[in-house]
Scaffold this active site. Structure first.
Site, PDB file in Angstrom:
ATOM      1  N   HIS A 267       0.808  -1.210   0.000  1.00  0.00           N
ATOM      2  CA  HIS A 267       0.000   0.000   0.000  1.00  0.00           C
ATOM      3  C   HIS A 267       0.844   1.265   0.000  1.00  0.00           C
ATOM      4  O   HIS A 267       0.392   2.315  -0.441  1.00  0.00           O
ATOM      5  CB  HIS A 267      -0.925   0.020   1.219  1.00  0.00           C
ATOM      6  CG  HIS A 267      -1.710   1.276   1.350  1.00  0.00           C
ATOM      7  ND1 HIS A 267      -2.706   1.626   0.445  1.00  0.00           N
ATOM      8  CD2 HIS A 267      -1.631   2.307   2.210  1.00  0.00           C
ATOM      9  CE1 HIS A 267      -3.211   2.794   0.785  1.00  0.00           C
ATOM     10  NE2 HIS A 267      -2.582   3.237   1.850  1.00  0.00           N
ATOM     11  N   CYS A 268       2.085   1.191   0.478  1.00  0.00           N
ATOM     12  CA  CYS A 268       2.843   2.416   0.758  1.00  0.00           C
ATOM     13  C   CYS A 268       3.646   2.950  -0.422  1.00  0.00           C
ATOM     14  O   CYS A 268       3.382   4.035  -0.931  1.00  0.00           O
ATOM     15  CB  CYS A 268       3.777   2.186   1.948  1.00  0.00           C
ATOM     16  SG  CYS A 268       2.903   1.943   3.511  1.00  0.00           S
ATOM     17  N   ILE A 269       4.647   2.205  -0.857  1.00  0.00           N
ATOM     18  CA  ILE A 269       5.637   2.766  -1.779  1.00  0.00           C
ATOM     19  C   ILE A 269       5.053   3.122  -3.146  1.00  0.00           C
ATOM     20  O   ILE A 269       5.422   4.149  -3.720  1.00  0.00           O
ATOM     21  CB  ILE A 269       6.842   1.811  -1.944  1.00  0.00           C
ATOM     22  CG1 ILE A 269       7.391   1.441  -0.564  1.00  0.00           C
ATOM     23  CG2 ILE A 269       7.935   2.465  -2.767  1.00  0.00           C
ATOM     24  CD1 ILE A 269       8.550   0.482  -0.617  1.00  0.00           C
ATOM     25  N   ASP A 272       2.235   6.397  -1.785  1.00  0.00           N
ATOM     26  CA  ASP A 272       2.502   7.544  -0.921  1.00  0.00           C
ATOM     27  C   ASP A 272       3.274   8.682  -1.574  1.00  0.00           C
ATOM     28  O   ASP A 272       2.960   9.860  -1.322  1.00  0.00           O
ATOM     29  CB  ASP A 272       3.245   7.084   0.341  1.00  0.00           C
ATOM     30  CG  ASP A 272       2.393   6.133   1.170  1.00  0.00           C
ATOM     31  OD1 ASP A 272       1.199   5.975   0.855  1.00  0.00           O
ATOM     32  OD2 ASP A 272       2.924   5.537   2.123  1.00  0.00           O
TER      33      ASP A 272
END
Length: 437
Positions: A267-269, A272
């Protein structure tokens, strides 16, 4: 202040909204610290499984659920927020189809909280977002409750730092960045999180805390993009990028190893950095470096498809149209079942658009779950290991290097293997028919 005293006595009720990879581990950690916990989710099947003692993520075991059962309640009834002293928001913050922030989950959740919360409540946002969200989005929505911010309702931000599959660092042992909106909220944040995790790191404001999380993930995105680009360059020079990285990693200072792959997942890299690029536009500040990194990482699946086409042409005198491919691993990283933003799904889509038929194996993913961008693959089942040899594949593509895969058996198929993770070489196996990509 009654709430602060309750937190210091570990005598408060903690409401966790969103029982996924962030919220569920935090709920269990809070219960283990001695707090009463109410976990909220819109998915009633999750509630049913949790009451049955069945965890659906690797970071929480059935034993964890059993040992905390007396302190935890699970529900889809958001009216119970009224009985919570602390409410933590752990909902998704995806990008929309234009790669712009989609804060609808946060906004909807904040409105629900405003409708049901009571005075003397701390509301904490853990979802990753752009710097300024707590101040500009969350606080105005909570103010609609009619309770005075900073007097009756207190607000804070603490970015999640979960790493699915990491057995060294867990919720309790990962240093926790925290920030309260004002000194009273800061004291409450320190009392709550100080009881739940081993180390807290206080920063001055929620906006700083939001920027901390974005910075961490941009750092990773940019460095992964760098090694992905180096891989493309070194491939043309006949140099093995993994051997280069292993050599460079022996330097005890000034270098940190990152590794190439078929694209970014989780979900992050993949997401974001675009939150910051979107926010930066409001200040008329260019973000060329961050956007270039995103472009490189996003294009990696296309590179893998191109290399697979070349391998098939060289080995079998054919392209991808009509080819039978075995995709090894569809989770976004090794040894987990997490499918969020998995580059393997983009590979599957590109291969099938090119006319290939794609089967997959994954010891952690028996069936492809519902996914917003890949609904066409929902429910597709993993191939059973004993059926692989009889399937007659034209090529094998290793997208995720799970440990629990029989790589020697894959090599025994005798067809070309396109290895995007260096999985074969890392295990010291025969590299005949193996192409690093």
């Amino acid at each position: 202040m009654d709430l602060l005293k309750k937190l210091q006595r570990v005598d408060a009720t903690i409401g966790i909204i969103g029982l996924g990879y962030v919220g569920l581990p935090l709920a269990i950690a809070s219960a283990k610290a001695g707090f009463s916990v109410i976990g909220f989710d819109v998915d009633d099947s999750k509630v049913e499984r949790l009451y049955a003692g069945q965890s659906y993520i690797e970071a929480v075991s059935g034993a964890d659920l059993e040992t905390t059962a007396k302190r935890c309640a699970w529900t889809v009834d958001f009216t119970q927020l009224a009985s919570c002293d602390v409410i933590v928001i752990c909902v998704p913050t995806p990008l929309n189809q234009h790669r712009e922030p989609d804060l609808s989950y946060v906004e909807d959740t904040a409105r629900v909280i405003a409708n049901h919360m009571t005075p003397d409540t701390l509301v904490v946002l853990e979802s990753t977002t752009w710097p300024g969200t707590t101040e500009d989005v969350l606080k105005p929505l909570l103010a609609e409750s009619g309770h005075a911010l900073g007097q009756e309702i207190f607000v804070g931000y603490s970015p999640e730092r979960e790493d699915p599959g990491n057995t060294t660092y867990r919720t309790q042992t990962i240093p926790k960045v925290i920030a309260g909106d004002g000194p009273e909220a800061q004291a409450m944040m320190e009392a709550y999180y100080g009881a739940v995790v081993e180390t807290i790191v206080s920063v001055p404001t929620p906006t700083v805390a939001e920027a901390v999380k974005i910075t961490e993930n941009i750092f990773r995105s940019v460095n992964i993009a760098l090694v992905n680009e180096l891989k493309l360059i070194y491939d043309e020079m006949g140099i093995d990028v993994w051997e280069v990285i292993d050599g460079a990693a022996t330097k005890p200072f000034g270098y940190m190893p990152f590794y190439p792959g078929p694209g970014l997942g989780g979900h992050c890299i993949p997401i974001d950095p675009f939150y910051l690029t979107w926010r930066a536009r409001e200040f008329d500040v260019p973000t060329r470096f961050i956007e270039l990194a995103g472009e490189i990482n996003t294009n990696m699946p296309h590179h893998i498809v191109h290399r697979t086409r070349e391998v098939l042409d060289l080995a079998k005198g054919r392209g991808l149209n009509g080819a039978k491919l075995l995709l090894v691993g569809v989770a976004y990283k090794k040894n987990v079942s997490d499918m969020r933003e998995s580059p393997a799904m983009r590979l599957m889509q590109l291969f099938e658009e090119a006319g290939s038929s794609v089967a997959f194996i994954d010891p952690h993913v028996p069936n492809i779950p519902p996914m917003r961008e890949y609904g066409m693959f929902e429910g597709r089942a993993a191939l059973e290991p004993d059926a692989i040899a009889e399937a007659g594949f034209d090529a094998v593509v290793i997208a995720t290097d799970h440990d629990d895969v029989d790589y020697a058996a894959l090599l025994a198929l005798g067809c070309p293997v396109v290895d995007t993770r260096n999985a074969i070489a890392k295990r010291g196996l025969d590299m005949v028919n193996v192409t690093k990509a």
